[in-house]
Design an enzyme around this catalytic site. Structure first.
Site, mmCIF file in Angstrom:
data_model
loop_
_atom_site.group_PDB
_atom_site.id
_atom_site.type_symbol
_atom_site.label_atom_id
_atom_site.label_comp_id
_atom_site.label_asym_id
_atom_site.label_seq_id
_atom_site.Cartn_x
_atom_site.Cartn_y
_atom_site.Cartn_z
ATOM 1 N N ALA A 154 0.828 -1.209 0.000
ATOM 2 C CA ALA A 154 0.000 0.000 0.000
ATOM 3 C C ALA A 154 0.863 1.259 0.000
ATOM 4 C CB ALA A 154 -0.935 -0.005 1.203
ATOM 5 N N TYR A 155 1.915 1.238 0.799
ATOM 6 C CA TYR A 155 2.828 2.383 0.839
ATOM 7 C C TYR A 155 3.487 2.591 -0.523
ATOM 8 C CZ TYR A 155 6.837 5.258 2.241
ATOM 9 O OH TYR A 155 7.777 6.256 2.345
#
Length: 246
Positions: A154-155
């Site tokens: 996600a990052y």
């Protein structure tokens, strides 16, 4: 001819800690007047300003939510009012919440997207409108977009979005004499990176680079200072600053 460094003005988002504070201190040491942006920790921002002024530099702490276009516009207004204009914008503000993709709480994904993607977009929008000729915008990505480490999905997705908007904005500002680049650090010894990691994991990450150490905030600040100052022929690029991991 570029404006003298001594007269240049820089806004550093997330300038109250970690890489951001090192960047703010380095740009001030190079003679720039620096706006140390912060979101919630006024004390740390004022400490960063104090460190800069104690070393003979010029700095002011200003607050804004980077994802709020009204607050960011006001931040630029204040910078222009205090210093007369803006020449450099460095977007270090960001958050990192880690989990395997199938386990990640979508609320955490939304939090990262709001700060890392929308925040970078909103600040870049104001920078694109207001930077003076000879200016520079430096956004922040991550080497994880290449390393593909588990739990970072996600990052890394938010930072891949940052790379996309950065590279396109560089082309959209044709004719303005403004450079737009992104820096992609590898493992760097900041509170954001070290938080929650066992020492064994930290020691392993330090061995990944051929230089056999973690990056330090000052290592990243040096790259930013080059892009913000003499590096005028680097434009529309992502610079991987990770000691040679990949």
């Amino acid at each position: 001819m570029n404006a003298p460094t001594q007269s240049r003005v820089a806004i550093v988002t997330g300038g109250s800690g970690g890489i951001g504070q090192s960047v703010a201190e380095r740009l001030a040491a190079d003679g720039m007047q620096v706006v140390v942006h912060y979101a919630g920790n006024a004390q740390r921002a004022e400490q960063a300003v104090q460190t800069i002024t104690d070393a003979g530099g010029t700095a002011t702490a200003l607050s804004a939510d980077v994802a709020d276009e009204t607050q960011v516009a006001a931040l630029f207004d204040q910078a222009e009012e205090v210093y007369g204009g803006v020449d450099v914008v460095v977007n270090t503000a960001g958050i990192m919440l880690l989990a395997p993709l199938v386990e990640l709480d979508l609320a955490d994904f939304d939090r990262m997207h709001r700060t890392n993607v929308r925040g970078t977009f909103v600040v870049s929008q104001q920078a694109g409108r207001r930077l003076r000729s000879g200016g520079a915008l430096v956004n922040f990505s991550t080497s994880v977009t290449r390393l593909q480490q588990p739990t970072y999905s996600a990052y890394a997705a938010t930072k891949a979005a940052v790379e996309g908007m950065t590279l396109i904005l560089a082309r959209e500002l044709r004719g303005r004499d403004i450079t737009v680049n992104a820096v992609a650090p590898g493992p760097t010894a900041t509170p954001l990176f070290l938080d929650g990691k066992p020492q064994k994991v930290i020691d392993h990450l330090a061995t990944l680079s051929p230089l056999e150490r973690l990056g330090q905030p000052d290592d990243i600040a040096e790259i930013v200072a080059f892009l913000a100052g003499p590096g005028r022929w680097i434009n529309g690029q992502v610079l991987y600053s990770n000691g040679g991991i990949a």
